[in-house]
Design an enzyme around this catalytic site. Structure first.
Site, PDB file in Angstrom:
ATOM      1  N   GLY A 270       0.507  -1.083   0.026  1.00 40.57           N
ATOM      2  CA  GLY A 270      -0.090   0.014   0.056  1.00 40.57           C
ATOM      3  C   GLY A 270       1.020   1.250  -0.064  1.00 40.57           C
ATOM      4  N   CYS A 271       0.370   2.312  -0.011  1.00 44.46           N
ATOM      5  CA  CYS A 271       0.951   3.725   0.061  1.00 44.46           C
ATOM      6  C   CYS A 271       0.997   4.126  -1.678  1.00 44.46           C
ATOM      7  CB  CYS A 271       2.280   4.092   0.641  1.00 44.46           C
ATOM      8  SG  CYS A 271       1.936   3.916   2.380  1.00 44.46           S
ATOM      9  N   ALA A 272       0.609   5.268  -2.011  1.00 44.27           N
ATOM     10  CA  ALA A 272       1.023   5.804  -3.366  1.00 44.27           C
ATOM     11  C   ALA A 272       1.747   7.129  -3.330  1.00 44.27           C
ATOM     12  CB  ALA A 272      -0.278   6.060  -3.982  1.00 44.27           C
TER      13      ALA A 272
ATOM     14  N   ARG B 175      -4.877   2.785  -3.032  1.00 42.48           N
ATOM     15  CA  ARG B 175      -3.494   2.367  -2.389  1.00 42.48           C
ATOM     16  C   ARG B 175      -3.415   2.992  -0.828  1.00 42.48           C
ATOM     17  NH1 ARG B 175       1.328   0.948  -4.834  1.00 42.48           N
ATOM     18  NH2 ARG B 175       1.224   0.305  -6.569  1.00 42.48           N
TER      19      ARG B 175
END
Length: 366
Positions: free
Chosen positions: A12-14, A42
């Site tokens: 995850g994370c963008a 995300r």
């Protein structure tokens, strides 16, 4: 059935970034919001943020402090400290608009300041200007309860909150800002809580970091960097990355090519295959700064006054794509985030693990 937020998503994370090679302030904040919004899934709504460069041309020579306050007492105590050592040219609340998805906001203030060196020298003796700014940030964040300076560079600013990044961008009215470089982050925290100060970007002076990943070397990195007067109060690996880059660039004088060789060092077999002089230098850097090697999956983007660096871990365990159109370079976790704001983008490529993308602004002399 597990729902979003109930299951860990390690990828995850963008992250997203846009930079104009010639430093023209023609990139509107709306563009970076539209780019990061494409990667909504995300994030999980526990953190979003942006860093913009060139956004304060009328105060370009002043330090811009962005500050979160828990209450009026913290604000008053911080302002007394600032008045003691700085000429405060302008101070105000940072303009925001109400957004139902952004809740429990702290007091959010902005100060454009210049250090008063006669006063500083009387009390502290000769001192380097940037070191004094860093010392001020650490003092306020450590010793004034309820105050947190989250942005402290010149002609740049960080805007972050708990929420999805598109809601954070709307909350801060980023369409009102133009700059030559923007970075953005959508957070999916797995090991640290979602709170306003913990959202990305993390910043110190003009360095700002957005990061997707999980750093297994956090303890070793933190122990090393704290020997050089950095205070890691937020218990997050992204904060440590910010201080590592400040230490290597500002204090040690390394350029970003060498910084990439230190924090995402080539494997030993790769070093041995390099030409003799280059291999010798890589070995010296890796042995000397072994405690600053960042291990674990990551993709990071570092904004600074003169450019932008993007970097994957050596195994490329986090996605990163880049493209360009005319004088603008786009970098993001997904190609879709680039095409959302530049449908006819050219020269799409994905950097190799440990291979930095370094864009240096080439301003025309006037």
């Amino acid at each position: 059935m597990l729902r979003e937020g109930q299951i860990r998503i390690p990828a995850g994370c963008a992250i997203s970034g846009i930079i104009h090679r010639k430093g023209e302030n023609i990139i509107n904040g709306r563009q970076i919001v539209d780019s990061i919004a494409v990667m909504h899934d995300r994030s999980n709504g526990l953190g979003g943020g942006f860093a913009g460069y060139g956004i304060y041309p009328e105060y370009a020579d002043l330090y811009a402090f962005h500050v979160f306050y828990d209450d009026l007492r913290a604000r008053q105590e911080t302002e007394r400290y600032l008045d003691r050592y700085f000429d405060v040219v302008n101070m105000s609340r940072i303009p925001v608009r109400k957004n139902p998805a952004i809740k429990d906001e702290p007091l959010i203030w902005r100060y454009f300041v210049n250090p008063i060196f006669t006063k500083i020298q009387e009390e502290k003796g000769e001192i380097d200007e940037q070191k004094f700014i860093v010392d001020t940030v650490f003092y306020i964040n450590t010793y004034i309860e309820g105050a947190y300076i989250f942005s402290s560079g010149k002609n740049m600013g960080v805007f972050k909150a708990v929420g999805f990044p598109e809601d954070v961008g709307d909350f801060y009215k980023l369409e009102d800002y133009n700059g030559y470089c923007w970075t953005a982050h959508g957070r999916y925290p797995t090991n640290t809580p979602g709170w306003w100060g913990g959202a990305h970007p993390f910043a110190l002076l003009d360095y700002s970091i957005v990061h997707n990943g999980e750093i297994s070397s956090y303890d070793a990195n933190r122990r090393f960097i704290e020997m050089f007067d950095y205070k890691c109060n937020l218990l997050t690996d992204t904060e440590v990355i910010t201080y590592i880059i400040d230490y290597l660039n500002r204090k040690q004088g390394f350029d970003f090519d060498d910084i990439a060789k230190i924090i995402a060092a080539p494997f030993w077999e790769e070093i041995d295959a390099l030409p003799e002089e280059e291999a010798k230098r890589c070995k010296i850097l890796r042995n000397t700064f072994s405690s600053l090697l960042i291990t674990g999956p990551f993709s990071i983007m570092c904004g600074f006054t003169d450019g932008l660096m993007a970097l994957n871990d050596r195994l490329k365990l986090r996605s990163m794509v880049a493209g360009e159109k005319d004088d603008v370079v786009y970098i993001a976790s997904e190609e879709s985030a680039i095409r959302a704001v530049c449908p006819d983008v050219e020269n799409i490529w994905a950097p190799k693990g440990g291979e930095p993308i370094i864009i240096r602004v080439e301003r025309e002399e006037k």
